[in-house]
Design an enzyme around this catalytic site. Structure first.
Site, PDB file in Angstrom:
ATOM      1  N   GLY A   1     -74.093  36.375  26.584  1.00  0.00           N
ATOM      2  CA  GLY A   1     -73.476  35.137  26.122  1.00  0.00           C
ATOM      3  C   GLY A   1     -74.342  33.918  26.342  1.00  0.00           C
TER       4      GLY A   1
ATOM      5  N   TYR B   1     -56.338  35.463  31.973  1.00  0.00           N
ATOM      6  CA  TYR B   1     -57.685  34.973  32.298  1.00  0.00           C
ATOM      7  C   TYR B   1     -57.927  35.065  33.804  1.00  0.00           C
ATOM      8  CZ  TYR B   1     -61.662  31.830  32.904  1.00  0.00           C
ATOM      9  OH  TYR B   1     -62.886  31.308  33.266  1.00  0.00           O
TER      10      TYR B   1
ATOM     11  N   ASN C   1     -76.130  32.124  24.196  1.00  0.00           N
ATOM     12  CA  ASN C   1     -76.436  31.274  23.038  1.00  0.00           C
ATOM     13  C   ASN C   1     -75.838  29.875  23.169  1.00  0.00           C
ATOM     14  OD1 ASN C   1     -73.954  33.075  22.385  1.00  0.00           O
ATOM     15  ND2 ASN C   1     -73.681  31.289  21.057  1.00  0.00           N
ATOM     16  N   THR C   2     -75.016  29.656  24.203  1.00  0.00           N
ATOM     17  CA  THR C   2     -74.378  28.352  24.352  1.00  0.00           C
ATOM     18  C   THR C   2     -74.003  28.120  25.808  1.00  0.00           C
ATOM     19  OG1 THR C   2     -72.601  26.914  23.495  1.00  0.00           O
ATOM     20  CG2 THR C   2     -72.022  29.210  23.978  1.00  0.00           C
ATOM     21  N   GLY C   3     -73.600  26.898  26.139  1.00  0.00           N
ATOM     22  CA  GLY C   3     -73.062  26.582  27.450  1.00  0.00           C
ATOM     23  C   GLY C   3     -73.973  26.895  28.617  1.00  0.00           C
ATOM     24  N   ILE C   4     -73.371  27.334  29.724  1.00  0.00           N
ATOM     25  CA  ILE C   4     -74.139  27.571  30.941  1.00  0.00           C
ATOM     26  C   ILE C   4     -75.091  28.758  30.775  1.00  0.00           C
ATOM     27  CG2 ILE C   4     -72.344  26.566  32.389  1.00  0.00           C
ATOM     28  CD1 ILE C   4     -71.634  29.374  33.325  1.00  0.00           C
TER      29      ILE C   4
END
Length: 318
Positions: free
Chosen positions: A48, A202, A50-53
């Site tokens: 994951g 979550y 490709n974005t964010g942290i």
């Protein structure tokens, strides 16, 4: 008249926040990874990214000389992130591979190709995640949040653990959350078939991350591979896109939130800090040891979840 008092009160709060914004931002930013460790010749895999942290973590580790592989569901978005990192870091070694953690076939295909093409893996960062989405199932029938956040990474780690051991010393970083404090493993309804609350689901998945870290650390003792979980903090990112309420709250209180770069600091710290070379099975936040809820320290629960996860995925660990 009461409305005027309310408006005046809201205005006063907004004014105070504006006046103290610099101080609030310094507090919200949290810890910073101060390690200057280089990763030349090392290979890093981040899910994951490709974005964010995830992207910020990849940028930092690429700047340290690592070969960084971005495992993303969208190759197109992954390539955009890789191009951005290359534009910022001269000579950055960044690659993109397709990986859908909501699909066992995709995870197995990714691992099969990865093991053929990559000779060493020194850092695995299980970063990808979904948060508070409407009730959905993965390709294999798992509740989406538990399926991606926990089971997908559980399988990926299982398939790559041999390579990590052969590359030792190696590290695994599991991105969890403060939300694990509010989670319980609902063994009687693990996939939320009886009832579903996106927030509680979550929290369950984030607790599963902490329990997985604890049990994996026990199994990896003496292997030269360590594993630790992290709470990145409350970060301005796309993670809350499924929740209108959370998106609104994040917008209103953005001053209290970390930037993705700030949120990536603890992941980077656990991946590179020299003083953590033999530390395993711990939980970190703001680049320091963090509190783990009692349910996240329960060894019986950790082992039961481990066994059930293996059964659901149809795998065995050596």
């Amino acid at each position: 008249m009461p409305l005027l008092f309310v408006a005046a009160g809201v205005g006063a709060v907004v004014l105070l926040l504006y006046l103290f914004a610099p101080h609030i931002r310094r507090y919200a930013a949290g810890g910073v990874c101060t390690s200057k460790a280089r990763l030349d010749g090392k290979t890093v895999l981040i899910t994951g990214a490709n974005t964010g942290i995830g992207k910020e973590t990849a940028w930092d580790l690429a700047a340290r000389g690592a070969r960084v592989i971005l495992a993303c569901r969208s190759v197109e978005k992954g390539e955009e992130a890789a191009a951005e990192i290359r534009s910022k870091v001269s000579g950055a070694q960044v690659e993109v591979r397709e990986l859908d953690l909501a699909d066992i076939c995709s995870i197995r295909a990714f691992a099969q190709r990865f093991l053929k093409e990559v000779n060493h893996l020194h850092v695995l960062i299980n970063n990808a995640g979904v948060m508070m989405c409407p009730y959905m199932k993965t390709t294999d029938g798992f509740e989406m949040q538990l399926g991606v956040n926990h089971l997908g990474h559980f399988l990926l780690t299982n398939l790559l653990i041999g390579l990590l051991k052969r590359s030792a010393p190696a590290r695994i970083v599991v991105v969890s959350s403060l939300a694990h404090n509010f989670g319980w493993i609902r063994f009687h309804d693990l996939m939320s078939l009886g009832s579903y609350n996106s927030g509680l689901a979550y929290c369950q998945s984030k607790l599963a991350n902490v329990l997985f870290t604890r049990e994996l650390a026990r199994k990896l003792e003496g292997s030269g591979v360590t594993v630790n979980s992290v709470h990145p903090g409350s970060v301005r990112s796309e993670l809350v896109r499924h929740s209108t309420m959370m998106s609104l709250l994040f917008t209103l209180f953005s001053i209290f939130l970390k930037t993705p770069q700030e949120g990536a600091q603890t992941s980077v710290y656990c991946a590179v800090a020299e003083e953590l070379h033999s530390i395993s099975g711990k939980h970190f936040s703001d680049c320091a040891p963090a509190f783990v809820a009692p349910q996240g320290r329960n060894e019986k629960t950790a082992r039961r979840l481990w066994n059930i996860s293996c059964e659901l995925l149809g795998i065995e660990w050596d």
